[in-house]
Scaffold this motif. Structure first.
Motif, mmCIF file in Angstrom:
data_model
loop_
_atom_site.group_PDB
_atom_site.id
_atom_site.type_symbol
_atom_site.label_atom_id
_atom_site.label_comp_id
_atom_site.label_asym_id
_atom_site.label_seq_id
_atom_site.Cartn_x
_atom_site.Cartn_y
_atom_site.Cartn_z
ATOM 1 N N ARG A 28 0.947 -1.515 -0.245
ATOM 2 C CA ARG A 28 0.036 0.235 0.237
ATOM 3 C C ARG A 28 0.438 1.236 0.269
ATOM 4 O O ARG A 28 1.845 1.326 0.894
ATOM 5 C CB ARG A 28 -0.928 0.050 1.251
ATOM 6 C CG ARG A 28 -1.796 -1.087 1.027
ATOM 7 C CD ARG A 28 -3.405 -0.860 2.712
ATOM 8 N NE ARG A 28 -3.538 -1.660 2.337
ATOM 9 C CZ ARG A 28 -4.932 -1.846 3.168
ATOM 10 N NH1 ARG A 28 -5.357 -1.341 3.893
ATOM 11 N NH2 ARG A 28 -6.015 -2.703 2.551
ATOM 12 N N ILE B 127 -2.729 3.574 -2.716
ATOM 13 C CA ILE B 127 -3.027 2.727 -3.817
ATOM 14 C C ILE B 127 -2.431 1.572 -2.995
ATOM 15 O O ILE B 127 -0.831 0.917 -2.539
ATOM 16 C CB ILE B 127 -1.970 3.160 -5.227
ATOM 17 C CG1 ILE B 127 -2.816 4.744 -5.430
ATOM 18 C CG2 ILE B 127 -2.235 1.587 -6.282
ATOM 19 C CD1 ILE B 127 -2.420 5.174 -6.400
ATOM 20 N N GLU B 128 -3.395 0.459 -4.158
ATOM 21 C CA GLU B 128 -2.939 -1.977 -3.143
ATOM 22 C C GLU B 128 -2.731 -2.197 -4.544
ATOM 23 O O GLU B 128 -3.295 -1.706 -4.945
ATOM 24 C CB GLU B 128 -4.270 -1.690 -2.548
ATOM 25 C CG GLU B 128 -3.475 -3.651 -1.915
ATOM 26 C CD GLU B 128 -4.909 -3.977 -1.358
ATOM 27 O OE1 GLU B 128 -4.823 -3.745 0.303
ATOM 28 O OE2 GLU B 128 -5.921 -4.514 -1.456
ATOM 29 N N THR C 268 -1.595 -6.150 -5.404
ATOM 30 C CA THR C 268 -1.823 -7.099 -5.060
ATOM 31 C C THR C 268 -1.844 -7.789 -6.121
ATOM 32 O O THR C 268 -2.466 -7.488 -7.736
ATOM 33 C CB THR C 268 -2.684 -7.404 -4.141
ATOM 34 O OG1 THR C 268 -2.450 -8.357 -3.124
ATOM 35 C CG2 THR C 268 -4.205 -7.230 -4.216
ATOM 36 N N VAL D 39 -3.864 -6.873 -9.329
ATOM 37 C CA VAL D 39 -4.779 -6.509 -9.334
ATOM 38 C C VAL D 39 -4.486 -5.041 -8.168
ATOM 39 O O VAL D 39 -3.533 -5.078 -7.710
ATOM 40 C CB VAL D 39 -5.417 -6.958 -7.540
ATOM 41 C CG1 VAL D 39 -6.769 -5.751 -7.352
ATOM 42 C CG2 VAL D 39 -6.533 -8.034 -8.433
ATOM 43 N N ARG D 40 -5.269 -3.789 -8.935
ATOM 44 C CA ARG D 40 -4.742 -2.375 -7.948
ATOM 45 C C ARG D 40 -6.013 -1.749 -7.456
ATOM 46 O O ARG D 40 -7.249 -1.645 -8.253
ATOM 47 C CB ARG D 40 -4.367 -1.901 -10.032
ATOM 48 C CG ARG D 40 -3.726 -0.337 -8.836
ATOM 49 C CD ARG D 40 -3.095 0.207 -10.119
ATOM 50 N NE ARG D 40 -2.662 2.154 -10.151
ATOM 51 C CZ ARG D 40 -0.933 2.224 -9.979
ATOM 52 N NH1 ARG D 40 -0.210 1.510 -9.817
ATOM 53 N NH2 ARG D 40 -1.759 3.709 -10.092
ATOM 54 N N ARG D 41 -5.882 -0.958 -6.354
ATOM 55 C CA ARG D 41 -7.322 -0.548 -5.999
ATOM 56 C C ARG D 41 -6.850 0.500 -5.362
ATOM 57 O O ARG D 41 -6.222 0.780 -4.396
ATOM 58 C CB ARG D 41 -8.472 -1.086 -5.717
ATOM 59 C CG ARG D 41 -7.821 -2.265 -4.418
ATOM 60 C CD ARG D 41 -8.956 -2.629 -3.357
ATOM 61 N NE ARG D 41 -9.268 -4.107 -4.222
ATOM 62 C CZ ARG D 41 -8.543 -5.278 -4.148
ATOM 63 N NH1 ARG D 41 -7.387 -5.878 -3.775
ATOM 64 N NH2 ARG D 41 -9.192 -5.997 -5.253
ATOM 65 N N ASP D 42 -7.224 1.398 -5.332
ATOM 66 C CA ASP D 42 -7.628 2.543 -4.053
ATOM 67 C C ASP D 42 -7.863 2.216 -2.318
ATOM 68 O O ASP D 42 -9.519 1.996 -3.189
ATOM 69 C CB ASP D 42 -8.372 3.985 -4.616
ATOM 70 C CG ASP D 42 -7.673 4.540 -5.384
ATOM 71 O OD1 ASP D 42 -6.390 5.001 -6.068
ATOM 72 O OD2 ASP D 42 -8.325 4.358 -6.923
ATOM 73 N N ILE D 43 -8.055 2.433 -1.715
ATOM 74 C CA ILE D 43 -7.672 2.239 -0.543
ATOM 75 C C ILE D 43 -8.118 3.693 0.392
ATOM 76 O O ILE D 43 -7.016 4.510 0.208
ATOM 77 C CB ILE D 43 -7.034 1.264 0.471
ATOM 78 C CG1 ILE D 43 -6.618 0.303 -0.294
ATOM 79 C CG2 ILE D 43 -7.577 0.627 1.839
ATOM 80 C CD1 ILE D 43 -7.500 -0.683 -1.046
ATOM 81 N N VAL D 44 -9.433 3.931 1.168
ATOM 82 C CA VAL D 44 -9.859 5.370 1.789
ATOM 83 C C VAL D 44 -9.416 4.656 3.622
ATOM 84 O O VAL D 44 -10.301 3.639 3.640
ATOM 85 C CB VAL D 44 -10.822 5.914 1.305
ATOM 86 C CG1 VAL D 44 -11.247 7.071 2.548
ATOM 87 C CG2 VAL D 44 -11.070 6.425 -0.074
ATOM 88 N N GLY E 58 -15.642 -1.910 0.198
ATOM 89 C CA GLY E 58 -14.902 -1.758 -1.215
ATOM 90 C C GLY E 58 -13.649 -0.640 -1.348
ATOM 91 O O GLY E 58 -13.139 -1.014 -2.435
ATOM 92 N N VAL E 59 -14.039 0.408 -0.770
ATOM 93 C CA VAL E 59 -13.025 1.394 -0.893
ATOM 94 C C VAL E 59 -12.984 1.755 0.087
ATOM 95 O O VAL E 59 -11.801 2.522 0.236
ATOM 96 C CB VAL E 59 -14.261 2.620 -1.534
ATOM 97 C CG1 VAL E 59 -15.078 2.904 -1.108
ATOM 98 C CG2 VAL E 59 -13.103 3.625 -2.441
#
Lengths: 172, 172
Positions: free
Chosen positions: B3, B16-17, B19, B27-32, B107-108
């Motif tokens: 992250r 930005i994660e 994994t 997989v790339r996703r934004d995490i708050v 999800g976020v």
């Protein structure tokens, strides 16, 4: 009021908002901007629903959820609901009805979730995106309600869906 | 899984994660990332609750909510619940009980909301922070339930609180 974008992600954008409150005091807050989402309570029959075991990397936890997903640009809500239902559960719905719309976390996130009820389901194949770790299961209604009341279900939209439908289903 | 923090705000951090999923796909996703929150359903008496008219700049809307707020660092949940209740409604509670914990938008957003029931309330003065535009009102229980069912209430934690308590209050 000004909003300055500080991060543009795949689904979200993050802004710093600077404004004054009604007393004229300066206020600065972080705003997470989200395209909105649909969530679907799938009724398999009068006494069974479809719930997902969904691994959520964000919270590091596998949780019970109803199917849901982010709106695509310009996508009508009912089309998004039918698409997410099919992708995550395999079910095609012959009947779809809107239940509620709500803000999941209005202090920080501008997401609106639009909740639907799906009925007249025809089974098919899941079509998961990379990163989605989802197992769809058939759950008895009494079991689902018990899980909403005893803390087993820990997802807000799923709690709203089950508790709302339990309150309204007897009056159809 | 890595992250990378891309924004540090007042209450949230954004990462930005990166994994791989169980199929080995990237997989790339934004995490708050959020410190967590408490929310409180305040029972004024057996047939009345306290609800807030809360202007939320994030969504540009004044919405009905139960009192709630972000955890301070190291703050115990029950102290946070009593503090937020007093700040936003003026009420001091003689009795506090935990109802549920849930993820508003897993999800976020990694926020967990801890929901409490507050009873034996003593009125006092609100103590709002800059930017909080909150009016506390006494609402009949039947009215609150109707608003949860007819779409007037559009805040997820408030829907969960009212629908959950309506389902469990008869069995106390």
């Amino acid at each position: 009021m000004t909003r300055t974008i500080v991060h543009v992600g795949r689904k979200i954008r993050v802004a710093i908002e600077e404004t004054t409150d009604s007393a004229g005091r300066p206020v600065r807050r972080d705003i997470v901007m989200h395209p909105g989402a649909v969530a679907i309570l799938p009724l398999i029959d009068a006494n069974h629903v479809c719930l997902l075991r969904n691994y959520r990397s964000t919270v590091g936890d596998t949780i019970w959820e109803i199917p849901a997903g982010t709106l695509e640009p310009g996508e009508p809500l009912d089309e998004a609901a039918l698409r997410e239902l099919a992708e995550e559960t395999g079910y095609r719905a012959g009947k779809l009805g809107k239940l509620l719309s709500f803000y999941p976390s209005p202090g920080v996130l501008d997401e609106v979730t639009h909740l639907f009820l799906a009925e007249e389901l025809t089974p098919g194949e899941q079509d998961l995106e990379p990163g989605e770790e989802i197992v769809a299961e058939k759950v008895g209604w009494d079991q689902a309600l018990q899980w909403a009341l005893d803390g087993t279900i820990r997802d807000a939209k799923t709690l709203v869906a089950i508790l709302f439908w339990n309150q309204t289903r007897s009056t159809r």
